[in-house]
Design an enzyme around this catalytic site. Structure first.
Site, PDB file in Angstrom:
ATOM      1  N   ALA A  97       0.773   4.609   4.960  1.00 52.64           N
ATOM      2  CA  ALA A  97       0.334   3.676   5.951  1.00 52.64           C
ATOM      3  C   ALA A  97       1.453   2.739   6.318  1.00 52.64           C
ATOM      4  CB  ALA A  97      -0.603   2.674   4.920  1.00 52.64           C
ATOM      5  N   GLY A  98       2.403   2.809   5.366  1.00 55.01           N
ATOM      6  CA  GLY A  98       3.646   1.941   5.837  1.00 55.01           C
ATOM      7  C   GLY A  98       4.210   2.664   7.087  1.00 55.01           C
ATOM      8  N   CYS A 155       2.823   1.178  -8.137  1.00 52.47           N
ATOM      9  CA  CYS A 155       3.846   1.764  -7.265  1.00 52.47           C
ATOM     10  C   CYS A 155       4.915   1.885  -8.092  1.00 52.47           C
ATOM     11  CB  CYS A 155       3.888   1.011  -6.294  1.00 52.47           C
ATOM     12  SG  CYS A 155       4.254  -0.821  -6.389  1.00 52.47           S
ATOM     13  N   GLU A 207       5.435  -3.191   1.394  1.00 48.73           N
ATOM     14  CA  GLU A 207       5.660  -3.223  -0.126  1.00 48.73           C
ATOM     15  C   GLU A 207       4.940  -1.806  -0.353  1.00 48.73           C
ATOM     16  OE1 GLU A 207       3.988  -4.970  -4.314  1.00 48.73           O
ATOM     17  OE2 GLU A 207       4.918  -6.505  -2.710  1.00 48.73           O
ATOM     18  N   GLY A 265       0.852  -1.336   0.007  1.00 46.35           N
ATOM     19  CA  GLY A 265       0.139  -0.010   0.223  1.00 46.35           C
ATOM     20  C   GLY A 265       0.886   1.299  -0.072  1.00 46.35           C
ATOM     21  N   SER A 266       0.171   2.435   0.376  1.00 40.09           N
ATOM     22  CA  SER A 266       0.959   3.500   0.469  1.00 40.09           C
ATOM     23  C   SER A 266       1.911   3.669   1.297  1.00 40.09           C
ATOM     24  CB  SER A 266      -0.106   4.559   0.781  1.00 40.09           C
ATOM     25  OG  SER A 266      -0.331   4.662   2.059  1.00 40.09           O
ATOM     26  N   ALA A 267       3.127   4.591   1.113  1.00 42.31           N
ATOM     27  CA  ALA A 267       4.186   5.085   2.064  1.00 42.31           C
ATOM     28  C   ALA A 267       3.635   5.419   3.351  1.00 42.31           C
ATOM     29  CB  ALA A 267       5.125   6.023   1.429  1.00 42.31           C
TER      30      ALA A 267
END
Length: 473
Positions: free
Chosen positions: A211-212, A263, A230, A207-209
């Site tokens: 959220a990471g 991505c 990822e 997902g998104s950076a």
């Protein structure tokens, strides 16, 4: 009861609806997964391999229905969703090979026995899926996790629940004799939070950076949980020389495929401030104008469809307008498509040379062009990002390629091919804000099991002799 619904971004029609899993449902699913792990994790890998092969067969039977479901939920054309399902099917064989090669058992004879390397599953894995490749990307976590002996609780993106439900049907068929080894729960943020906060041994997330980064903070004090991220990227493509038309094709495929919702899409085009650079930018803009945009079920088949939602298009437009406000020059505007829903947008290009722009990923078909005086400046611009997922060089110069390979900080580095190109038999992941040094694809086997090193012999003989002459009488 709270209901979750997904809609076709092409026309807003309802695709799927079902019950949202609340915290109690999530806790019950995790408890079932924990109980199932005790048995599943102890089975021979051959048994788990056969289950994965049954899953592959179930995908084959449902491949047309699955491709259409992905198309309806994401708006992607059928040619692309068929490719996605084919990748899901192919992932099974690749994961079986990776499990044997990277997480199998190895024995080495030693003077007094053997050194043995084994791999053990972590336990209960939570998998959170994205909307852009709702089948392929979570599939790349799920298959290796189950092969390794983990059990899985999967929450699809709330934008693509129907795809997750179809995947769950396939696993239910494959695991008919092994209940609760794989479970699919549906819901949005609150469901995901309950899953992440639960008794899990691993979180596998695409997902998104943003959220990471959140998950890194959440798990800072939970070192027992394996975290495989990822994430996205602000990916550079340096196009330096060669045939202008061929180079333009590489750029367009890098930046605008999947309507920019990969991505690994190129977000930044770096060109020399020369006649070649100017000609290339013009060729890319002209080629972008010719891209066929349409609904997934139209004839002739379009190359790209809409963004995932009207809201996503509005957010991307706001980011585009923000760059213009900062001084970026519009090469191609970010506009809607006449007669279509607001989720449909045209490929956009901006010249940001000399303009300070935020180091952010715009998850849409927006390409930022920078003109630089020399290759030193090109490398500096390419690495001027906190991300590090993919990068590319378009050049016939072998010396430049060797330098690019050494200096470019990214996990996927391509030459004269789109930045979105990646082989399932290779690792996939990035540095910095693009991941946490646990690449997926072929290397998913690495984070789905932990190594156990043993030094062993059939009996204890030979140990006493090692102390001869070293003890007091």
């Amino acid at each position: 009861m709270t209901t979750l619904k997904s809609f076709d971004p092409v026309d807003g029609t309802l695709v799927w609806e079902g019950e949202v899993a609340d915290s109690e449902v999530v806790s019950a699913a995790l408890l079932r997964a924990r109980k199932a792990f005790a048995h599943w994790g102890s089975l021979p890998v051959e048994t788990r391999t056969k289950a994965a092969e049954r899953y592959r067969s179930a995908l084959e039977v449902r491949k047309d229905a699955l491709a259409e479901t992905i198309a309806r939920e994401t708006g992607k054309p059928l040619w692309e969703t068929r490719t996605e399902v084919a990748s899901m099917i192919g992932k099974v064989g690749i994961s079986i090979a990776a499990q044997a090669e990277r997480a199998g058992e190895k024995r080495t004879d030693m003077p007094f026995g053997q050194a043995v390397l084994r791999h053990r599953p972590h336990g209960v894995m939570a998998v959170l899926g994205p909307f852009n490749f709702p089948g392929h990307l979570p599939n790349g976590h799920i298959v290796p996790a189950l092969l390794a002996g983990n059990t899985v609780v999967f929450k699809p993106s709330e934008m693509t629940p129907a795809t997750g439900a179809l995947m769950a049907e396939c696993w239910a068929e494959a695991l008919a004799d092994h209940p609760h080894v794989f479970q699919c729960i549906q819901g949005g943020r609150e469901t995901g939070e309950a899953l992440v906060a639960g008794a899990i041994d691993g979180l596998l997330f695409t997902g998104s950076a943003g959220a990471g980064a959140h998950f890194r903070r959440v798990f800072a004090d939970r070192p027992d949980v394996i975290l495989a991220l990822e994430l996205g990227g602000n990916n550079p493509l340096v196009a330096w020389d060669g045939d202008v038309d061929e180079a333009a094709s590489v750029v367009v495929q890098s930046a605008f495929i999947t309507t920019g919702q990969r991505c690994s899409c190129a977000r930044r085009l770096i060109v020399p401030d020369t006649a070649f650079g100017s000609a290339l930018v013009e060729a890319v803009a002209a080629l972008a104008d010719r891209i066929v945009i349409g609904a997934w079920n139209e004839t002739p088949e379009p190359w790209i469809g809409p963004l995932i939602s009207d809201a996503a298009a509005a957010a991307a437009k706001a980011r585009f307008d923000g760059l213009v406000t900062r001084g970026a020059q519009v090469i191609r505007p970010f506009t809607g498509v006449e007669g279509r829903s607001a989720a449909f947008v045209t490929p956009a290009m901006l010249d940001v040379t000399g303009v300070f722009v935020p180091d952010e990923e715009i998850f849409a078909p927006v390409l930022q062009v920078s003109r630089v005086p020399d290759f030193d400046a090109a490398m500096e611009a390419a690495n001027n990002t906190r991300f590090g997922l993919s990068a590319g060089l378009v050049s016939a110069d072998d010396a430049l390629w060797e330098r690019f390979l050494v200096e470019c900080r990214a996990g996927v580095v391509n030459r004269n091919r789109p930045t979105t190109g990646a082989a399932g038999s290779m690792p996939f992941g990035g540095l910095g804000e693009s991941g946490n040094h646990r690449p997926s694809a072929y290397y998913a086997a690495d984070y789905c099991a932990y190594p156990v090193a043993s030094f062993e012999a059939t009996d204890a003989s030979g140990n006493a002799g090692a102390l001869n002459g070293k003890l007091r009488p």
